[in-house]
Write a protein that holds these residues in place. Structure first.
Motif, PDB file in Angstrom:
ATOM      1  N   THR A   1       0.840  -1.200   0.000  1.00 34.03           N
ATOM      2  CA  THR A   1       0.000   0.000   0.000  1.00 34.03           C
ATOM      3  C   THR A   1       0.874   1.248   0.000  1.00 34.03           C
ATOM      4  N   PRO A   2       0.728   2.136  -0.996  1.00 38.73           N
ATOM      5  CA  PRO A   2       1.548   3.353  -1.036  1.00 38.73           C
ATOM      6  C   PRO A   2       1.271   4.248   0.168  1.00 38.73           C
ATOM      7  N   THR A   3       2.328   4.774   0.766  1.00 41.40           N
ATOM      8  CA  THR A   3       2.199   5.619   1.957  1.00 41.40           C
ATOM      9  C   THR A   3       2.739   7.005   1.681  1.00 41.40           C
ATOM     10  N   LEU A   4       1.900   8.000   1.949  1.00 38.08           N
ATOM     11  CA  LEU A   4       2.263   9.406   1.836  1.00 38.08           C
ATOM     12  C   LEU A   4       2.568   9.936   3.229  1.00 38.08           C
ATOM     13  N   ALA A   5       3.732  10.525   3.421  1.00 34.13           N
ATOM     14  CA  ALA A   5       4.068  11.140   4.709  1.00 34.13           C
ATOM     15  C   ALA A   5       3.547  12.580   4.710  1.00 34.13           C
ATOM     16  N   ILE A   6       2.795  12.945   5.738  1.00 35.85           N
ATOM     17  CA  ILE A   6       2.166  14.264   5.822  1.00 35.85           C
ATOM     18  C   ILE A   6       2.654  14.970   7.083  1.00 35.85           C
ATOM     19  N   VAL A   7       3.327  16.073   6.905  1.00 32.27           N
ATOM     20  CA  VAL A   7       3.774  16.877   8.055  1.00 32.27           C
ATOM     21  C   VAL A   7       2.675  17.890   8.350  1.00 32.27           C
ATOM     22  N   THR A   8       1.946  17.659   9.425  1.00 32.10           N
ATOM     23  CA  THR A   8       0.764  18.445   9.757  1.00 32.10           C
ATOM     24  C   THR A   8       1.107  19.641  10.654  1.00 32.10           C
ATOM     25  N   LYS A   9       0.105  20.488  10.854  1.00 36.53           N
ATOM     26  CA  LYS A   9       0.183  21.617  11.798  1.00 36.53           C
ATOM     27  C   LYS A   9       1.323  22.582  11.467  1.00 36.53           C
ATOM     28  N   THR A  10       1.555  22.833  10.172  1.00 39.77           N
ATOM     29  CA  THR A  10       2.636  23.749   9.802  1.00 39.77           C
ATOM     30  C   THR A  10       2.350  25.183  10.251  1.00 39.77           C
ATOM     31  N   ASP A  11       1.085  25.490  10.550  1.00 37.51           N
ATOM     32  CA  ASP A  11       0.739  26.824  11.048  1.00 37.51           C
ATOM     33  C   ASP A  11       1.291  27.068  12.445  1.00 37.51           C
ATOM     34  N   LEU A  12       1.722  26.008  13.131  1.00 39.93           N
ATOM     35  CA  LEU A  12       2.263  26.140  14.487  1.00 39.93           C
ATOM     36  C   LEU A  12       3.790  26.108  14.502  1.00 39.93           C
ATOM     37  N   ALA A  13       4.403  26.060  13.333  1.00 36.68           N
ATOM     38  CA  ALA A  13       5.865  25.951  13.263  1.00 36.68           C
ATOM     39  C   ALA A  13       6.431  27.003  12.317  1.00 36.68           C
TER      40      ALA A  13
ATOM     41  N   GLU B   1      10.462   4.756   3.648  1.00 40.91           N
ATOM     42  CA  GLU B   1      10.293   5.061   2.237  1.00 40.91           C
ATOM     43  C   GLU B   1       8.838   5.450   1.974  1.00 40.91           C
ATOM     44  N   PHE B   2       8.643   6.668   1.458  1.00 42.07           N
ATOM     45  CA  PHE B   2       7.306   7.186   1.209  1.00 42.07           C
ATOM     46  C   PHE B   2       7.184   7.623  -0.245  1.00 42.07           C
ATOM     47  N   VAL B   3       5.981   7.517  -0.790  1.00 38.12           N
ATOM     48  CA  VAL B   3       5.796   7.914  -2.188  1.00 38.12           C
ATOM     49  C   VAL B   3       5.897   9.431  -2.340  1.00 38.12           C
ATOM     50  N   ASP B   4       5.545  10.168  -1.291  1.00 37.54           N
ATOM     51  CA  ASP B   4       5.677  11.620  -1.259  1.00 37.54           C
ATOM     52  C   ASP B   4       5.771  12.068   0.190  1.00 37.54           C
ATOM     53  N   ILE B   5       6.340  13.237   0.407  1.00 35.70           N
ATOM     54  CA  ILE B   5       6.341  13.874   1.724  1.00 35.70           C
ATOM     55  C   ILE B   5       5.849  15.295   1.526  1.00 35.70           C
ATOM     56  N   VAL B   6       4.777  15.674   2.216  1.00 36.25           N
ATOM     57  CA  VAL B   6       4.176  16.977   1.956  1.00 36.25           C
ATOM     58  C   VAL B   6       3.796  17.667   3.271  1.00 36.25           C
ATOM     59  N   PRO B   7       4.129  18.958   3.415  1.00 38.52           N
ATOM     60  CA  PRO B   7       3.683  19.723   4.579  1.00 38.52           C
ATOM     61  C   PRO B   7       2.278  20.258   4.353  1.00 38.52           C
ATOM     62  N   VAL B   8       1.487  20.367   5.421  1.00 43.24           N
ATOM     63  CA  VAL B   8       0.105  20.798   5.277  1.00 43.24           C
ATOM     64  C   VAL B   8      -0.371  21.480   6.557  1.00 43.24           C
ATOM     65  N   SER B   9      -1.314  22.377   6.402  1.00 45.71           N
ATOM     66  CA  SER B   9      -2.019  22.954   7.557  1.00 45.71           C
ATOM     67  C   SER B   9      -3.512  22.875   7.282  1.00 45.71           C
ATOM     68  N   ALA B  10      -4.208  22.056   8.056  1.00 45.40           N
ATOM     69  CA  ALA B  10      -5.653  21.954   7.896  1.00 45.40           C
ATOM     70  C   ALA B  10      -6.357  23.195   8.415  1.00 45.40           C
ATOM     71  N   VAL B  11      -5.691  23.934   9.285  1.00 52.65           N
ATOM     72  CA  VAL B  11      -6.308  25.129   9.883  1.00 52.65           C
ATOM     73  C   VAL B  11      -6.407  26.262   8.874  1.00 52.65           C
ATOM     74  N   ASP B  12      -5.304  26.549   8.154  1.00 55.35           N
ATOM     75  CA  ASP B  12      -5.340  27.645   7.181  1.00 55.35           C
ATOM     76  C   ASP B  12      -5.471  27.164   5.728  1.00 55.35           C
ATOM     77  N   GLY B  13      -5.593  25.841   5.542  1.00 54.14           N
ATOM     78  CA  GLY B  13      -5.831  25.301   4.208  1.00 54.14           C
ATOM     79  C   GLY B  13      -4.597  25.093   3.364  1.00 54.14           C
ATOM     80  N   TYR B  14      -3.417  25.321   3.929  1.00 55.24           N
ATOM     81  CA  TYR B  14      -2.177  25.207   3.168  1.00 55.24           C
ATOM     82  C   TYR B  14      -1.973  23.778   2.669  1.00 55.24           C
ATOM     83  N   GLN B  15      -2.008  23.597   1.363  1.00 55.21           N
ATOM     84  CA  GLN B  15      -1.735  22.350   0.650  1.00 55.21           C
ATOM     85  C   GLN B  15      -2.696  21.209   0.984  1.00 55.21           C
ATOM     86  N   VAL B  16      -3.873  21.530   1.530  1.00 57.06           N
ATOM     87  CA  VAL B  16      -4.882  20.501   1.767  1.00 57.06           C
ATOM     88  C   VAL B  16      -5.301  19.862   0.442  1.00 57.06           C
TER      89      VAL B  16
END
Length: 310
Positions: A127-139, A156-171
């Motif tokens: 199963t492909p796994t995407l690594a998600i760095v969450t809560k970027t609005d706090l860092a 090993e991840f298919v992608d690594i992406v930063p995201v903030s669900a609070v401000d919508g960044y890269q959701v």
């Protein structure tokens, strides 16, 4: 809500439909991210760890895809029978989805819990796994960059992406990446469905969310909510009567939930009623009672009674 079914509309060529789950240690923003993707609140959120106790499905409708996101409880070392069942639920979910989102918060150092989950994921190789760095609005940007490097060292991840669900960044980008791993096929749920959770269960979860606000550290894990009855009032079709029980494990916890002369329980009821009215789109009368179910997290019979099955 509605069970999976094929809708009569013919999707566009290349339409994708399938399941992805979010996994991570407790309180890393999985439920908040799922709500952001769905565009509506289908999972409760709290600053308290281990808020999620079920595999809740949120349905993302797109012109090119239907993504069903499964929000799982935080994977952790179980200390109770409930904890063991939640961990078993997470592991079974990992084998049933088309893609996995491994959530690690940007504002906290990587710890043993993250490494433990990374080792677990290494065994789910198909199963492909995407690594998600969450809560970027706090860092800070520097912290996010450093965390991306650290997460890359976990596996090993298919992608690594930063995201903030609070401000919508890269959701939206997270959605795109997960969709790219889904199989082509017809939609699994009708247009407009946002979750397949029964309304009574959603109502119980909103009450539990309200009850979690401002309680002591030891209490959140001991709170469970059951909706006993929910029906329109006969002489007021615009009003829904809801009768629910809040269960705790000890009399001292009951006193905390109720508060001085019932003050805290009234606050819980007011907070929950607002959320429930928004969910149901109608006025609500909410009757809350608090009862003690001694050590329910360790009792198989009481777990079944409260809706936590084997």
């Amino acid at each position: 809500m509605t069970s999976p079914q094929t809708t009569p509309q013919r999707p566009v060529e290349g339409f994708r439909a399938g399941f992805a789950c979010f996994i991570g240690r407790p309180n890393v923003g999985k439920s908040t991210l799922m709500n952001a993707l769905v565009g509506s609140k289908v999972a409760i959120t709290s600053s308290r760890p281990q808020t999620t106790r079920r595999a809740i499905r949120g349905i993302v409708h797109r012109a090119d895809a239907q993504l069903i996101v499964v929000d799982t409880p935080g994977l952790h070392k179980p200390r109770t029978l409930l904890g063991e069942r939640l961990d078993s639920l997470v592991r079974s979910t990992l084998t049933e989805v088309d893609a996995i989102g491994f959530c690690v918060p940007a504002d906290q150092p990587i710890g043993p819990g993250d490494r433990f989950i990374a080792r677990e994921l290494a065994q789910v190789r198909r199963t492909p796994t995407l690594a998600i760095v969450t809560k970027t609005d706090l860092a800070t940007k520097e912290q996010v960059a450093e965390q991306l490097l650290r997460v890359g060292e976990l596996g090993e991840f298919v992608d690594i992406v930063p995201v903030s669900a609070v401000d919508g960044y890269q959701v939206d980008l997270v959605g795109d990446l997960l969709v790219s791993h889904l199989p082509e096929g017809m939609p699994l749920y009708p247009e407009g469905d946002l979750t397949d959770e029964p309304e009574q269960l959603l109502v119980a979860e909103l009450i539990r969310e309200a009850a979690l606000e401002g309680v002591r550290d030891e209490l959140p894990h001991s709170i469970a909510v059951v909706v006993d009855e929910m029906l329109p009032r006969q002489d007021r079709p615009d009003l829904v009567d809801i009768y629910a029980h809040v269960f705790v494990e000890r009399p001292s916890q009951k006193a905390i939930v109720i508060g001085t002369k019932g003050s805290r329980l009234r606050e819980v009821g007011t907070r929950a009623r607002r959320q429930i009215e928004a969910l149901l789109g109608t006025k609500v009368f909410l009757d809350l009672r608090v009862s003690v179910a001694k050590d329910w997290q360790r009792d198989p019979k009481q777990l079944r009674r409260l809706g936590f099955y084997d």
